[in-house]
Each structure stands twice: as structure tokens, then as C-alpha cells.
Design an enzyme around this catalytic site. Sequence first.
Site, mmCIF file in Angstrom:
data_model
loop_
_atom_site.group_PDB
_atom_site.id
_atom_site.type_symbol
_atom_site.label_atom_id
_atom_site.label_comp_id
_atom_site.label_asym_id
_atom_site.label_seq_id
_atom_site.Cartn_x
_atom_site.Cartn_y
_atom_site.Cartn_z
ATOM 1 N N SER A 1 -17.532 45.014 6.317
ATOM 2 C CA SER A 1 -18.901 45.270 7.034
ATOM 3 C C SER A 1 -20.393 44.584 5.974
ATOM 4 C CB SER A 1 -18.692 47.137 5.551
ATOM 5 O OG SER A 1 -17.689 47.442 6.510
ATOM 6 N N CYS A 2 -21.815 44.621 6.327
ATOM 7 C CA CYS A 2 -22.469 44.090 6.182
ATOM 8 C C CYS A 2 -23.614 44.930 5.847
ATOM 9 C CB CYS A 2 -22.548 42.293 6.000
ATOM 10 S SG CYS A 2 -23.396 42.516 8.153
ATOM 11 N N GLY A 3 -24.679 43.906 5.683
ATOM 12 C CA GLY A 3 -25.898 44.616 5.781
ATOM 13 C C GLY A 3 -26.079 45.212 7.212
#
Length: 214
Positions: free
Chosen positions: A142-144
Site C-alpha cells: 500500500s501507498c498513498g
Amino acid sequence: MAIQLKHLHPFTLHQLRSSGPPTHLRASGFRVEAVSGKELIQSGKVRAVEAKEAAKLMKTEEYMMLDIRPEWEREKARVTGSLHAPLFVQDMDNSIVTLLKKWVHFGYIGLWTGQYFTMINPGFLAQVEGLVSDKDTKLLVSCGEGLRSLMAVSKLYGAGYKNLGWLVGGFNRSVDGDFADIQGTEKLQYATIGGVSYYFLQILILLQAVGKDN
């Protein structure tokens, strides 16, 4: 009065099915990473997971969340219990050429978004292996916005991690309640926003609250 907040580069499954990655990725040195990640998802080798499904998946199928955002984004908001290994780190080189690049970055990107001038973390895979030695472990990367995590799944898959999930659109696509336990000072979906954009965001949130009251 309802105000819809849009992000700079939301990345969706629809975009994955298009002819290629976003234009700003095509022009960068990361095009191969992004295309490779795209192909892994299209082939089903990496599982695409919507934010609204993520918490259930982590509970019922024992996926562990791997947050690959830089430290300054994670400090603002993070899912409690998630693992952390940043794909990008701040570039601390102060040579003349790099300083010029940093100045241009600040003028075009940094001032508006609050993002630092970064470089690929050379120890990324080693950090992940230190956190998760068993490569059969299920990881939800996951990231932004979903772009950096798309690059990360390519690296991880190539390193032998085969049970990977990708958070579609990143935390920006999440809404209140998608994840029950959040730590930090900001909403998870706004953690990528900084610089001048942050103040515009606060104004929009205020206007939205006033509109609801009226």
C-alpha cells in the site's frame, strides 16, 4: 453543499486496462517498474484489492499490510499494525547538480505538495526481508495513490514474494471506516497532501462542513 476532493494522480483498475501508465510515469526512469506491476495485476499474479475490502481481507485471509510510503507521510496517518518499509527515501546528496535538481523540484512540486526530493531506497528489499522472512506470507502492498506500491509489487515479486495484493488507488481512495484503527494526526486519505495543497484542503474541508450545517 457537497465538495468532491480530487487527488493529483488517482490510479484505478480502469487505468490499468488502458494503453499504458500515466504520462508522468512514462517520462520517468520508473516506466519499466510500473508496466511490470501492471502486467502482474492484469495476469492475476498480484491481487487488486479495493480499500473497502482491505480490512476484511486482512482479517479473513491473514494478509499483512506493507506500507511503502516515506516516513513523513506515514507519520501523518497509518493503519495500526501495518509493516513499514519505504520504497523512496529523502535524497540527502548535496552536490551542485543535486541541489539544482532539488531547487527545480521545490519550485514545481515540493512547494505545492510538500513532498521532498527523493530517491529509490537501496535497502528496500533488505528491509522487507528483515520484517517478513517467509516469502509465502500474504502482503497487501500500500501507498498513498497506488503508483509507488505498483512499483513495489514488481520488486517484491521479482524477489520471490508471490502472495501479493495491491491496494487499488492507495490510501487516497479510502474513506472513513475502511480501516478501524488509524494512528496519526490526519485522515488516512489526506496523508499524501502537504505544502500549499494542504492549506487549500483545509479550506475545502471547512467549506464542506459549513455547507452541511446550512
